[in-house]
Scaffold this active site. Sequence first.
Site, PDB file in Angstrom:
ATOM      1  CD  GLN A  97       3.284 -10.144   2.155  1.00  0.00           C
ATOM      2  OE1 GLN A  97       2.292  -9.575   2.597  1.00  0.00           O
ATOM      3  NE2 GLN A  97       4.503  -9.858   2.630  1.00  0.00           N
ATOM      4  CG  HIS A 103     -36.224  21.458  -7.611  1.00  0.00           C
ATOM      5  ND1 HIS A 103     -37.114  20.920  -6.739  1.00  0.00           N
ATOM      6  CD2 HIS A 103     -35.047  20.822  -7.401  1.00  0.00           C
ATOM      7  CE1 HIS A 103     -36.516  19.990  -6.026  1.00  0.00           C
ATOM      8  NE2 HIS A 103     -35.240  19.916  -6.399  1.00  0.00           N
ATOM      9  CG  HIS A 134       1.821  -7.074  -1.599  1.00  0.00           C
ATOM     10  ND1 HIS A 134       1.315  -7.843  -0.586  1.00  0.00           N
ATOM     11  CD2 HIS A 134       1.992  -5.836  -1.084  1.00  0.00           C
ATOM     12  CE1 HIS A 134       1.183  -7.109   0.503  1.00  0.00           C
ATOM     13  NE2 HIS A 134       1.576  -5.890   0.235  1.00  0.00           N
ATOM     14  CG  ASP A 191       5.168  -5.729   3.862  1.00  0.00           C
ATOM     15  OD1 ASP A 191       4.237  -5.288   3.166  1.00  0.00           O
ATOM     16  OD2 ASP A 191       5.370  -6.949   4.048  1.00  0.00           O
TER      17      ASP A 191
HETATM   18  N1  LIG Z   1       2.399  -7.308   4.078  1.00  0.00           N
HETATM   19  C1  LIG Z   1       1.436  -6.630   4.927  1.00  0.00           C
HETATM   20  C2  LIG Z   1       0.326  -6.121   4.032  1.00  0.00           C
HETATM   21  O1  LIG Z   1      -0.352  -7.159   3.432  1.00  0.00           O
HETATM   22  C3  LIG Z   1       2.021  -5.476   5.698  1.00  0.00           C
HETATM   23  C4  LIG Z   1       3.095  -5.813   6.677  1.00  0.00           C
HETATM   24  C5  LIG Z   1       3.354  -5.207   7.854  1.00  0.00           C
HETATM   25  N2  LIG Z   1       4.447  -5.806   8.383  1.00  0.00           N
HETATM   26  C6  LIG Z   1       4.844  -6.708   7.568  1.00  0.00           C
HETATM   27  N3  LIG Z   1       4.009  -6.745   6.532  1.00  0.00           N
HETATM   28 ZN   LIG Z   2       4.039  -8.263   5.055  1.00  0.00          ZN
END
Ligand SMILES: N[C@H](CO)Cc1c[nH]c[nH+]1
Ligand SMILES: [Zn+2]
Length: 433
Positions: free
Chosen positions: A259, A420, A328, A361
């Site tokens: 992330q 009303h 997440h 994802d």
């Molecule tokens: N982790 C992302 C949502 O926070 C979604 C995504 C798309 N491609 C890879 N990751």
């Molecule tokens: Zn991602």
Amino acid sequence: MPVFLSTRDADFEDQFTALLGAKREDSPDVDHIVAEIIADVRARGDEALLEYTAKFDRMDLSADQLAFSEAEIDALIAQVPAEEREALELAAARIRAYHERQMPEDQRWIDESGAELGWRWTAVSAAGLYVPGGLASYPSSVLMNAIPAKVAGVKRLAITVPTPDGIANPLVLLAARLAGVDEVYRVGGAQAVAALAYGTDTIKPVDKITGPGNAFVAAAKRRVFGKVGIDMIAGPSEILVIADQDNNPDWIALDLLSQAEHDESAQSILITDSEAFARDVCASVEAYLETLERRAIAGASWRDFGAVILVDNLDQAAALSDRIAPEHLELCVADPDALSEKITHAGAIFLGAWTPEAIGDYVGGPNHVLPTARSARFSSGLSVMDFIKRTTLAKMTPAALRAIGPAAEVLAKSESLQSHGLSVTARLKSLND
Ligand SMILES: N[C@H](CO)Cc1c[nH]c[nH+]1
Ligand SMILES: [Zn+2]
Ligand SMILES: NC(=O)c1ccc[n+]([C@@H]2O[C@H](COP(=O)([O-])OP(=O)(O)OC[C@H]3O[C@@H](n4cnc5c(N)ncnc54)[C@H](O)[C@@H]3O)[C@@H](O)[C@H]2O)c1
């Protein structure tokens, strides 16, 4: 290095509060810029759109080039290798199957007064789907937005996606085709959100805007809410991993980096009850950061917003997680189901060490457009529900009106709303005549 906190620190509460308040996407500067862009697109339409696209995405377009033509889409799709097409088709099928289960049913019943009551669900007519494209390209986000919209029955689907330097990812166009998207525009940022909300000569306005994006996109969605519906604030990505010492530190390090590599404003947090394990994970993150292609972005995110929190036990971890309300949440512990029972606020939970967040994802099935910046306290990930709305139904009979109408007359009187009350009285009177 990320911040390293321990619940045993005397000033833990202050440090944790500072972590929760870290400014990642809510900056007044961003909001100020976005307000100007929206006002400009409202005032000058396509002309402003083209200027911002030249400025931010380095592309000189004319208005008739804003939309991808069918021929352009065909040519780009033809470039997609078979392996990528198959992976996308697998993802699309799994996402569709998951979201089809979300469609709620209409209800209609007669209550004890004889009144017939109920509700029915209908789709929004037109949805604008924002697909990010600044620092990375997101074919998966096309599927995550468009498939629930299609399952819901949305008639018109328009995508906006920035194509910096004019480079379009063919897989984005294939995903749009597979999902049944009607229009694709090569614009991004706040200007795209403004165009979808207010319309321009080229882009007709929509009723609802969904999809993730960077801080500018998130701020723009906040600002156009009310003129159009929005799904949620799905800004820079976040991950919180709760892991015990019986994990492979490399796996956890990669999950944190997965992330962090989205955006310098992304946030990755590890909570663990083992200091030795925490140190191993940090060492592994540093080692991977030497080699990753996106080390500049991931490194900045880990350095500026990363955190490691040492707890005494997993109950403490669950309580802290709820305060963070992460987008997440990975639970890499011996009994992830039991721990998940103690969690209330998270966009998506990934249970057990064999469930890396990246599966969610792309191919898990649940949606990856998820609430960020602690908004999982009050909102949910994108779903079919975001593209439908409920209309209530009520049908009285004379007997039902006789049973419940007098109470309406009393309440109308107490609110001093004479017409009303009279609208009920007139009908009741006709029953007695
Ligand atoms: N982790 C992302 C949502 O926070 C979604 C995504 C798309 N491609 C890879 N990751
Ligand atoms: Zn991602
Ligand atoms: N929460 C979720 O569900 C989710 C899902 C996928 C991606 N994401 C996040 O989406 C984001 C994607 O960001 P991105 O940058 O790659 O793509 P993006 O499409 O969101 O943003 C690119 C656009 O931002 C605008 N912009 C950039 N700098 C600007 C400036 N200084 N002033 C005004 N406008 C500016 C430009 O118009 C550009 O086209 C990442 O933060 C990622 O973490 C979140």
